[in-house]
Write a protein that holds these residues in place. Structure first.
Motif, PDB file in Angstrom:
ATOM      1  N   ARG A 132       0.810  -1.217   0.000  1.00  0.00           N
ATOM      2  CA  ARG A 132       0.000   0.000   0.000  1.00  0.00           C
ATOM      3  C   ARG A 132       0.847   1.271   0.000  1.00  0.00           C
ATOM      4  O   ARG A 132       0.313   2.373  -0.150  1.00  0.00           O
ATOM      5  CB  ARG A 132      -0.944  -0.004   1.206  1.00  0.00           C
ATOM      6  CG  ARG A 132      -1.910  -1.187   1.215  1.00  0.00           C
ATOM      7  CD  ARG A 132      -2.839  -1.125   2.418  1.00  0.00           C
ATOM      8  NE  ARG A 132      -3.716   0.040   2.359  1.00  0.00           N
ATOM      9  CZ  ARG A 132      -4.861   0.095   1.702  1.00  0.00           C
ATOM     10  NH1 ARG A 132      -5.277  -0.960   1.011  1.00  0.00           N
ATOM     11  NH2 ARG A 132      -5.587   1.193   1.704  1.00  0.00           N
ATOM     12  N   ARG A 133       2.166   1.140   0.178  1.00  0.00           N
ATOM     13  CA  ARG A 133       3.020   2.323   0.210  1.00  0.00           C
ATOM     14  C   ARG A 133       3.392   2.787  -1.195  1.00  0.00           C
ATOM     15  O   ARG A 133       3.416   1.981  -2.130  1.00  0.00           O
ATOM     16  CB  ARG A 133       4.312   2.017   0.977  1.00  0.00           C
ATOM     17  CG  ARG A 133       4.130   1.733   2.448  1.00  0.00           C
ATOM     18  CD  ARG A 133       5.477   1.358   3.063  1.00  0.00           C
ATOM     19  NE  ARG A 133       5.984   0.100   2.522  1.00  0.00           N
ATOM     20  CZ  ARG A 133       7.221  -0.352   2.713  1.00  0.00           C
ATOM     21  NH1 ARG A 133       8.096   0.360   3.405  1.00  0.00           N
ATOM     22  NH2 ARG A 133       7.591  -1.521   2.214  1.00  0.00           N
ATOM     23  N   PRO A 134       3.725   4.079  -1.349  1.00  0.00           N
ATOM     24  CA  PRO A 134       4.365   4.500  -2.601  1.00  0.00           C
ATOM     25  C   PRO A 134       5.677   3.739  -2.768  1.00  0.00           C
ATOM     26  O   PRO A 134       6.374   3.456  -1.786  1.00  0.00           O
ATOM     27  CB  PRO A 134       4.612   5.997  -2.377  1.00  0.00           C
ATOM     28  CG  PRO A 134       3.710   6.403  -1.262  1.00  0.00           C
ATOM     29  CD  PRO A 134       3.544   5.199  -0.401  1.00  0.00           C
ATOM     30  N   SER A 165       1.393  -1.747 -10.266  1.00  0.00           N
ATOM     31  CA  SER A 165       0.790  -0.979  -9.178  1.00  0.00           C
ATOM     32  C   SER A 165       0.738   0.500  -9.551  1.00  0.00           C
ATOM     33  O   SER A 165       1.737   1.048 -10.036  1.00  0.00           O
ATOM     34  CB  SER A 165       1.588  -1.131  -7.882  1.00  0.00           C
ATOM     35  OG  SER A 165       1.147  -0.203  -6.897  1.00  0.00           O
ATOM     36  N   ARG A 167       0.900   2.837  -7.594  1.00  0.00           N
ATOM     37  CA  ARG A 167       1.734   3.568  -6.628  1.00  0.00           C
ATOM     38  C   ARG A 167       3.224   3.498  -6.961  1.00  0.00           C
ATOM     39  O   ARG A 167       4.042   4.040  -6.235  1.00  0.00           O
ATOM     40  CB  ARG A 167       1.489   3.013  -5.223  1.00  0.00           C
ATOM     41  CG  ARG A 167       0.101   3.310  -4.681  1.00  0.00           C
ATOM     42  CD  ARG A 167      -0.124   2.694  -3.310  1.00  0.00           C
ATOM     43  NE  ARG A 167      -0.206   1.239  -3.399  1.00  0.00           N
ATOM     44  CZ  ARG A 167      -1.308   0.558  -3.710  1.00  0.00           C
ATOM     45  NH1 ARG A 167      -2.422   1.212  -3.974  1.00  0.00           N
ATOM     46  NH2 ARG A 167      -1.313  -0.755  -3.770  1.00  0.00           N
TER      47      ARG A 167
END
Length: 343
Positions: A132-134, A165, A167
């Motif tokens: 879920r992180r950049p 992704s 991100r």
């Protein structure tokens, strides 16, 4: 053996044996000092926006990118600013583990704990699933010590990594690209809209830590403000203006000089060592790094060639070593060829 340790080892070896072929010089500024332009005199005012537009024109990039082209003091400075922003955003960062140890120093100084991926004998992108992180992946194009640009297939693999992704983003260090416009692979990666480009006058004009450009997403207002709050000094801007306007041909002159030095090195290498250098590295314009799949110790003992172990560039499991062509031409000409038995 890290970089500092190898420098001491190199001097000891060259002092002890006049028969060694020195293929381990890394200081391009010392090697090409005669080509470096002087610092300009005067106190004229040079504006960052004008330099950004001049840089964009030189590299055939859209002038409307001037809002994205952040002026900095070189790639190191640009990365330091970017890494602080990534740390604030709790991003995940991937760095090439065998390219440039300073990448890791800058990242850790910014509070990041970067992961790594190998580039020798060819880039191997990280296979970890996105979270879920950049997530940012730094690559150099062209890359040292790989000594070449990314291939079409490798660019395709990088784009596939991005597409896994929304991100994910790229950081492209293009400081070793001496051409204009930038290499096709770099432009292809920029076309994804998910890449930050870093460049400077460090290699093409032989002025490190002076002037650079970081092309960012203008929507990342925190990044834009961080760069605007930490600009080069007026004298650095004046120097950058002179380099871009009065010495625009210097990068191509450096390419020519490096090609001549590479040929002198190739002429001195034993046939078996020369054959071990990948064709892509031998023919890459402006390249002076040449990986060979022969350990540095073997090159020194059996062929009389002083090369760098890969550990100089960072952690690597690759068993080969790296040659450079920067040693002074007189030194190469005076080097003794290995004996027939050593070949």
């Amino acid at each position: 053996m890290n970089f500092a340790e190898f420098q001491g080892f190199r001097q000891q070896q060259l002092g002890a044996s006049s028969g060694l072929l020195d293929a381990a010089e890394t200081n391009v500024y010392r090697a090409l000092a005669a080509l470096r332009p002087d610092q300009p005199t005067g106190t004229s005012t040079v504006y960052r926006c004008d330099l950004a537009r001049a840089w964009l024109r030189r590299y055939d990039l859209p002038e409307e990118w001037s809002r994205r082209a952040m002026v900095c003091r070189g790639v190191r400075h640009g990365l330091a600013v970017v890494f602080r922003q990534l740390s604030d955003g709790q991003a995940r960062l991937w760095l090439p583990g065998d390219v440039y140890p300073v990448y890791f120093e800058l990242a850790r100084a910014a509070g990041l704990e970067p992961a790594s991926y190998p580039t020798l004998p060819a880039p191997a992108l990280p296979g970890s699933p996105a979270d879920r992180r950049p997530e940012y992946l730094l690559l150099a194009n062209p890359s040292k010590p790989l000594g070449r640009y990314l291939s079409d297939d490798e660019c395709t693999a990088v784009i596939s990594w991005l597409e896994e992704s929304p991100r994910r983003r790229l950081l492209i260090d293009s400081v070793y690209d001496l051409g204009a416009p930038f290499a096709a692979g770099t432009r292809r990666l920029l076309d994804t809209g998910r890449a930050v480009l870093l460049h400077s006058v460090t290699k093409g004009w032989l002025w490190p830590r002076t002037f650079g450009i970081v092309v960012v997403d203008p929507a990342q207002t925190e990044w834009v403000e961080a760069f605007r709050a930490d600009p080069p000094a007026p004298a650095q801007l004046r120097l950058a203006d002179r380099l871009l306007t009065e010495h625009g041909d210097l990068p191509l002159r450096i390419v020519d000089e490096l090609a001549a030095r590479a040929e002198r090195l190739f002429d001195r290498l034993p046939d078996e060592v020369l054959a071990a250098i990948p064709t892509e590295s031998r023919t890459c314009p402006g390249n002076y790094f040449f990986p060979v799949e022969i350990p540095a110790e073997t090159l020194r003992r059996e062929f009389g060639v002083l090369a760098m172990p890969v550990s100089v560039f960072g952690d690597s499991d690759w068993p080969g070593s790296v040659l450079t062509s920067l040693a002074h031409p007189a030194g190469l000409a005076d080097a003794h060829s290995p004996t027939p038995a050593a070949r």
